[in-house]
Design a protein around this motif. Structure first.
Motif, PDB file in Angstrom:
ATOM      1  N   ILE A   1      73.310  97.106  33.785  1.00  0.00           N
ATOM      2  CA  ILE A   1      72.758  95.996  33.013  1.00  0.00           C
ATOM      3  C   ILE A   1      73.042  96.237  31.527  1.00  0.00           C
ATOM      4  O   ILE A   1      73.357  97.356  31.120  1.00  0.00           O
ATOM      5  N   GLY A   2      72.918  95.202  30.751  1.00  0.00           N
ATOM      6  CA  GLY A   2      73.171  95.323  29.311  1.00  0.00           C
ATOM      7  C   GLY A   2      73.321  93.947  28.711  1.00  0.00           C
ATOM      8  O   GLY A   2      73.640  92.987  29.426  1.00  0.00           O
TER       9      GLY A   2
ATOM     10  N   PHE B   1      81.222  93.601  41.504  1.00  0.00           N
ATOM     11  CA  PHE B   1      80.698  92.243  41.322  1.00  0.00           C
ATOM     12  C   PHE B   1      80.441  92.007  39.841  1.00  0.00           C
ATOM     13  O   PHE B   1      79.675  92.745  39.221  1.00  0.00           O
ATOM     14  N   ASP B   2      81.106  90.994  39.288  1.00  0.00           N
ATOM     15  CA  ASP B   2      80.937  90.664  37.873  1.00  0.00           C
ATOM     16  C   ASP B   2      80.030  89.437  37.775  1.00  0.00           C
ATOM     17  O   ASP B   2      80.450  88.335  38.128  1.00  0.00           O
ATOM     18  N   GLU B   3      78.806  89.647  37.327  1.00  0.00           N
ATOM     19  CA  GLU B   3      77.813  88.562  37.180  1.00  0.00           C
ATOM     20  C   GLU B   3      77.808  87.663  38.420  1.00  0.00           C
ATOM     21  O   GLU B   3      78.104  86.457  38.322  1.00  0.00           O
TER      22      GLU B   3
ATOM     23  N   HIS C   1      72.991  90.522  34.118  1.00  0.00           N
ATOM     24  CA  HIS C   1      71.729  90.635  33.401  1.00  0.00           C
ATOM     25  C   HIS C   1      70.664  89.756  34.048  1.00  0.00           C
ATOM     26  O   HIS C   1      69.668  89.437  33.451  1.00  0.00           O
ATOM     27  N   ASP C   2      70.905  89.386  35.304  1.00  0.00           N
ATOM     28  CA  ASP C   2      69.913  88.649  36.089  1.00  0.00           C
ATOM     29  C   ASP C   2      68.994  89.692  36.749  1.00  0.00           C
ATOM     30  O   ASP C   2      69.366  90.330  37.738  1.00  0.00           O
TER      31      ASP C   2
ATOM     32  N   LEU D   1      71.636 101.305  32.209  1.00  0.00           N
ATOM     33  CA  LEU D   1      71.630 100.381  31.068  1.00  0.00           C
ATOM     34  C   LEU D   1      72.717 100.791  30.078  1.00  0.00           C
ATOM     35  O   LEU D   1      72.750 101.932  29.613  1.00  0.00           O
ATOM     36  N   LEU D   2      73.602  99.842  29.779  1.00  0.00           N
ATOM     37  CA  LEU D   2      74.673 100.075  28.805  1.00  0.00           C
ATOM     38  C   LEU D   2      74.255  99.455  27.476  1.00  0.00           C
ATOM     39  O   LEU D   2      73.949  98.262  27.395  1.00  0.00           O
TER      40      LEU D   2
END
Lengths: 258, 254
Positions: free
Chosen positions: B37-38, B166-168, B201-202, B215-216
């Motif tokens: 996430i980030g 998986f991208d978003e 970020h969901d 977390l990035l």
């Protein structure tokens, strides 16, 4: 002095960077045209797109060019009683110059723009990245089939344009200027040399490569969404058209230099 | 086989003066689902593209199942990519191909499978993501956002990968469709035994699909822990990100 030199230097470095990138892109693209695996289905689809669907626009351009050429030549040559040179002027102009150049410019507008828009959209919607993640080289899958189709189909288009263009000149000369049909055809065949046609076909192959290469290059490097794709499309058509005119001079020099 | 599917060490990448990744260290255990996430612009997508070999990092190493992939290119890199599956944010389906050819793209073009067999295979994968055979002949432009995501997922699993990215995955979907995609992702991890790496970020999606969360922030992993620790992370960055407060150590630029 420095404020003048800085933008000059920056422009020069940018020019070198673009030239280098284009040369590397061209090298990679051409190398994938001759290295397997090939995608015959994709090559065939591009041949139909570039060759078959460009026929109407190239044919119409050629017939009207041939007709205008005969009319214009007549108005000039009639002053010197040199009307008999019209078949010569029409056939040589069409086969050597007008056929390949006009077909090249028409295909640049139709195909160069379409290729840049399609590949540019694939770039900004991550379809090119998706190809890579599926272990498929975009040069092999997207660019090589278009280059092969461009280099093979444009000479065929130009050959057809040559025939239609000469026929356009024939129609005007016979039905409007009162030429004798058999002597017009005889004059045309007497003046026509194999080198005229061959030089036109070589030009067409070069133009086919330039048009597809510029479309692929600008599409592949497009950035920034719809605006970037629009810019890539414009750049593809403009750069292909300019390169066609430059290459035309170079190839003409190679064939007819004294 | 190593028990760590992805091992990233001191990864750096810059674009001009923009130093996006500043020493990322991250391990993803085999068979687990890790979510990164980030905030927007924190470098999540860049990290994913580095692992996939789409971007070359300036320095640092990436190991996949114990083998280093940084610096690989051409056929060697493609050989590694055969172990990856990827679901893109916008699905990235090929517009010019019907749905079935999108799903069966890899076996059709890289394994020399016949078109008839590839068609049958694509129907099987479409069924796995809950789609009917009727849509196989449709083109991507004719599908809804949720259907496109599921076709993208079917294409990703059709490569039978070891690791799936998986991208978003739930961006732009309604909550019900988002939940369905999350269930399919979870199914991929548990039933097929894939290792999953997701960036999103969901937070609802994070809780449903992850075993671990990282977390990035400002180009570094500032926290990594089990999903159930998200609510009591003992880390001010995670606390602020999860609660969504504007005040805290994460600088918000207006």
């Amino acid at each position: 002095m420095i404020p003048i030199l800085t933008p000059l230097g920056r422009t020069f470095l940018s020019f070198l960077q673009i030239t280098g990138r284009l040369v590397i892109f061209t090298g990679r693209a051409l190398s994938h045209c001759v290295r397997p695996p090939f995608y015959p289905r994709l090559i065939a689809r591009q041949m139909i797109e570039i060759g078959y669907y460009s026929l109407p626009v190239v044919g119409l351009t050629a017939i009207f060019t041939g007709m205008v050429l005969a009319l214009q030549s007549y108005t000039g040559f009639a002053r010197f009683s040199a009307e008999s040179a019209i078949p010569n002027v029409v056939v040589v102009s069409i086969t050597r110059e007008l056929g390949p150049v006009l077909a090249g410019l028409m295909v640049a507008g139709r195909i160069g723009a379409a290729i840049a828009a399609e590949i540019g959209t694939m770039r900004v919607t991550e379809q090119i990245d998706a190809l890579k993640t599926l272990a498929t080289n975009p040069f092999k899958y997207l660019i090589a089939p278009r280059l092969i189709a461009g280099m093979t189909m444009l000479p065929i288009l130009v050959l057809i344009a040559d025939i239609i263009g000469v026929f356009g000149g024939y129609l005007v000369s016979i039905y409007s200027l009162g030429f004798n049909p058999s002597s017009y055809i005889n004059n045309t065949m007497d003046f026509l040399h194999a080198q005229d046609v061959i030089s036109g076909l070589v030009k067409a192959a070069v133009f086919g490569m330039l048009v597809t290469l510029m479309g692929c290059y600008h599409g592949y490097h497009s950035r920034g969404g719809a605006q970037g794709v629009g810019r890539a499309t414009t750049n593809a058509v403009v750069s292909a058209s300019i390169l066609i005119l430059c290459a035309n001079y170079i190839v003409t020099g190679l064939f007819f230099d004294r | 086989m190593s028990s760590t599917a992805i091992e990233i060490r001191d990864l750096h990448i810059s674009f001009g003066s923009n130093h996006v990744l500043r020493g990322v260290n991250l391990d993803v255990p085999s068979g687990s689902s890790l979510v990164v996430i980030g905030g927007s612009g924190s470098g999540k997508s860049v990290l994913l593209k580095c692992i996939l070999g789409i971007l070359q990092p300036d320095s640092g190493t990436i190991h996949i199942n114990g083998e280093e992939i940084t610096g690989l290119y051409g056929r060697h890199l493609d050989n590694f990519r055969t172990r990856f599956g990827m679901l893109f944010q916008g699905s990235a389906l090929f517009d010019s191909l019907p749905v079935w050819e999108n799903v069966a793209f890899y076996p059709l073009h890289n394994q020399g499978m016949s078109r008839k067999k590839a068609h049958e295979l694509s129907l099987r994968y479409l069924a796995n993501v809950g789609l009917d055979a009727d849509i196989a002949e449709f083109y991507p432009a004719e599908l809804s956002g949720g259907m496109r995501k599921r076709v993208g997922l079917a294409r990703a699993i059709a490569t039978e990968p070891d690791i799936i990215f998986f991208d978003e995955p739930t961006t732009g979907l309604d909550p019900i469709m988002g939940d369905m995609i999350d269930q399919l992702i979870r199914k991929c991890i548990i039933e097929y035994g894939f290792t999953g790496l997701t960036i999103t970020h969901d937070m609802a999606s994070v809780r449903r699909i992850s075993d671990e969360v990282a977390l990035l922030y400002e180009g570094r992993i500032v926290w990594k822990g089990a999903t159930d620790k998200l609510d009591h992370p003992d880390n001010p960055y995670v606390e602020q990100f999860v609660t969504g407060h504007t005040e805290g150590p994460i600088q918000v630029q207006f």
